[in-house]
Design a protein around this motif. Structure first.
Motif, PDB file in Angstrom:
ATOM      1  N   ARG A   1      37.403   7.576  35.427  1.00 35.51           N
ATOM      2  CA  ARG A   1      36.775   6.893  36.704  1.00 35.51           C
ATOM      3  C   ARG A   1      35.898   5.769  36.059  1.00 35.51           C
ATOM      4  NH1 ARG A   1      31.771   7.709  39.408  1.00 35.51           N
ATOM      5  NH2 ARG A   1      31.364   9.287  37.788  1.00 35.51           N
ATOM      6  N   HIS A   2      36.291   4.617  36.655  1.00 32.62           N
ATOM      7  CA  HIS A   2      35.451   3.373  36.169  1.00 32.62           C
ATOM      8  C   HIS A   2      33.963   3.468  36.563  1.00 32.62           C
ATOM      9  CE1 HIS A   2      35.697  -1.061  35.431  1.00 32.62           C
ATOM     10  NE2 HIS A   2      34.551  -1.015  36.129  1.00 32.62           N
ATOM     11  N   VAL A   3      33.210   3.706  35.561  1.00 27.16           N
ATOM     12  CA  VAL A   3      31.604   4.073  35.769  1.00 27.16           C
ATOM     13  C   VAL A   3      31.064   2.966  34.802  1.00 27.16           C
ATOM     14  CG1 VAL A   3      29.899   5.737  34.965  1.00 27.16           C
ATOM     15  CG2 VAL A   3      32.001   6.722  35.572  1.00 27.16           C
ATOM     16  N   LYS A   4      30.192   2.293  35.546  1.00 27.04           N
ATOM     17  CA  LYS A   4      29.568   1.142  34.778  1.00 27.04           C
ATOM     18  C   LYS A   4      28.247   1.363  34.082  1.00 27.04           C
ATOM     19  CE  LYS A   4      31.458  -2.463  37.654  1.00 27.04           C
ATOM     20  NZ  LYS A   4      31.210  -3.675  38.701  1.00 27.04           N
ATOM     21  N   HIS A   5      27.271   2.502  34.324  1.00 28.16           N
ATOM     22  CA  HIS A   5      26.347   2.563  33.985  1.00 28.16           C
ATOM     23  C   HIS A   5      26.272   4.376  33.250  1.00 28.16           C
ATOM     24  CE1 HIS A   5      24.284  -0.813  35.395  1.00 28.16           C
ATOM     25  NE2 HIS A   5      25.170  -0.615  36.633  1.00 28.16           N
ATOM     26  N   VAL A   6      25.909   4.202  31.753  1.00 29.86           N
ATOM     27  CA  VAL A   6      26.250   5.392  31.253  1.00 29.86           C
ATOM     28  C   VAL A   6      25.153   6.537  31.710  1.00 29.86           C
ATOM     29  CG1 VAL A   6      24.590   4.662  29.239  1.00 29.86           C
ATOM     30  CG2 VAL A   6      26.492   6.233  28.851  1.00 29.86           C
TER      31      VAL A   6
ATOM     32  N   GLU B   1      40.167 -11.142  32.404  1.00 28.42           N
ATOM     33  CA  GLU B   1      41.113 -10.002  32.707  1.00 28.42           C
ATOM     34  C   GLU B   1      40.560  -8.619  33.287  1.00 28.42           C
ATOM     35  OE1 GLU B   1      43.535  -9.423  29.569  1.00 28.42           O
ATOM     36  OE2 GLU B   1      44.140 -11.348  28.999  1.00 28.42           O
ATOM     37  N   ALA B   2      41.491  -7.833  33.634  1.00 28.81           N
ATOM     38  CA  ALA B   2      41.009  -6.734  34.449  1.00 28.81           C
ATOM     39  C   ALA B   2      40.253  -5.707  33.242  1.00 28.81           C
ATOM     40  CB  ALA B   2      42.270  -6.066  35.165  1.00 28.81           C
ATOM     41  N   CYS B   3      39.719  -5.093  33.812  1.00 29.33           N
ATOM     42  CA  CYS B   3      39.031  -3.727  32.825  1.00 29.33           C
ATOM     43  C   CYS B   3      40.231  -3.430  31.752  1.00 29.33           C
ATOM     44  CB  CYS B   3      38.404  -2.679  33.639  1.00 29.33           C
ATOM     45  SG  CYS B   3      37.865  -1.340  32.615  1.00 29.33           S
ATOM     46  N   PHE B   4      40.007  -3.397  30.913  1.00 28.68           N
ATOM     47  CA  PHE B   4      40.976  -2.867  29.804  1.00 28.68           C
ATOM     48  C   PHE B   4      41.141  -1.386  29.634  1.00 28.68           C
ATOM     49  CE2 PHE B   4      37.025  -1.694  27.135  1.00 28.68           C
ATOM     50  CZ  PHE B   4      37.574  -1.163  26.009  1.00 28.68           C
ATOM     51  N   ILE B   5      40.044  -0.509  30.038  1.00 23.58           N
ATOM     52  CA  ILE B   5      40.384   1.043  30.171  1.00 23.58           C
ATOM     53  C   ILE B   5      41.056   1.379  31.119  1.00 23.58           C
ATOM     54  CG2 ILE B   5      39.186   3.228  30.347  1.00 23.58           C
ATOM     55  CD1 ILE B   5      36.633   1.818  28.584  1.00 23.58           C
ATOM     56  N   CYS B   6      40.796   0.873  32.477  1.00 24.00           N
ATOM     57  CA  CYS B   6      41.408   1.070  33.634  1.00 24.00           C
ATOM     58  C   CYS B   6      42.889   0.539  33.357  1.00 24.00           C
ATOM     59  CB  CYS B   6      40.745   0.352  34.756  1.00 24.00           C
ATOM     60  SG  CYS B   6      39.381   0.832  35.286  1.00 24.00           S
TER      61      CYS B   6
ATOM     62  N   GLN C   1      27.777  -5.452  31.603  1.00 19.93           N
ATOM     63  CA  GLN C   1      28.272  -5.907  32.932  1.00 19.93           C
ATOM     64  C   GLN C   1      28.738  -7.239  32.884  1.00 19.93           C
ATOM     65  OE1 GLN C   1      28.003  -3.469  35.004  1.00 19.93           O
ATOM     66  NE2 GLN C   1      27.063  -2.321  33.121  1.00 19.93           N
ATOM     67  N   GLN C   2      28.843  -8.195  31.971  1.00 19.17           N
ATOM     68  CA  GLN C   2      29.596  -9.412  31.902  1.00 19.17           C
ATOM     69  C   GLN C   2      30.925  -9.131  31.538  1.00 19.17           C
ATOM     70  OE1 GLN C   2      26.938 -12.163  30.130  1.00 19.17           O
ATOM     71  NE2 GLN C   2      25.062 -11.278  31.054  1.00 19.17           N
ATOM     72  N   GLY C   3      31.231  -8.302  31.014  1.00 19.71           N
ATOM     73  CA  GLY C   3      32.488  -8.031  30.033  1.00 19.71           C
ATOM     74  C   GLY C   3      32.688  -6.556  29.470  1.00 19.71           C
ATOM     75  N   ASN C   4      33.763  -5.884  29.582  1.00 26.19           N
ATOM     76  CA  ASN C   4      33.836  -4.492  29.208  1.00 26.19           C
ATOM     77  C   ASN C   4      32.838  -3.489  29.828  1.00 26.19           C
ATOM     78  OD1 ASN C   4      35.883  -5.373  27.392  1.00 26.19           O
ATOM     79  ND2 ASN C   4      34.508  -5.412  25.700  1.00 26.19           N
TER      80      ASN C   4
END
Length: 165
Positions: free
Chosen positions: A65-70, A19-24, A110-113
């Motif tokens: 904003r969809h950020v992937k790396h903390v 599924e799509a990003c749960f936060i977005c 990176q594989q989920g959430n």
């Protein structure tokens, strides 16, 4: 609250990878996020109740904003603003939910959430040492069963506490 609900990890993993990003999705008002009540937000960040709580009062906080790396996807100022937001929410949680320790950690993959988010997890007073730290956070050890009404009540109290700080 007792951790009496088993977590179906296989279904969860399949869902977060499919599924799509749960936060977005939450931020766009997608259906199916009744338990993830928003407790606080500003222009850049959002905090909401965890759908799968392992501890009473567990909240997630994230950049909108969809950020992937903390670390590397946020400049120093954006990182510090996010940490100030997390701190404010954690202080509000502590004021509403009895706790002897506040756990703060960024999880995901990176594989989920993949959307960066922080877990704000209050450890209840008197929790046996063997059930603290990672044990307390792991869904494999059970979830707290709760209702939409309980989520709404907690969210209301947390909203008030966030605005008071």
């Amino acid at each position: 609250m007792e951790r009496s609900e088993a977590m179906d990890l296989q279904s969860y993993v399949e869902r977060v990878r499919r599924e799509a990003c749960f936060i977005c999705s939450l931020l766009t008002g997608a259906p199916g996020f009744d338990l993830e009540q928003i407790v606080f937000e500003d222009d850049e960040h959002v905090a909401f109740l965890d759908r799968y709580p392992t501890l009473p009062g567990k909240v997630l906080a994230a950049p909108k904003r969809h950020v992937k790396h903390v670390v590397r996807d946020l400049d120093a100022d954006a990182y510090l603003r996010l940490m100030a937001f997390v701190r404010r929410v954690a202080l509000a949680v502590e004021s509403v939910v009895p706790s002897e320790r506040m756990y703060l950690l960024s999880l995901g993959s990176q594989q989920g959430n993949s959307h960066v988010h922080w877990h704000i997890a209050p450890l209840p007073p008197g929790t046996p040492y063997e059930e603290q730290q990672y044990h307390a956070l792991m869904t494999e050890n059970g979830l707290i069963r709760w209702s939409e009404a309980q989520a709404a009540d907690l969210a209301t109290r947390l909203r008030h506490a966030c605005h008071v700080l």
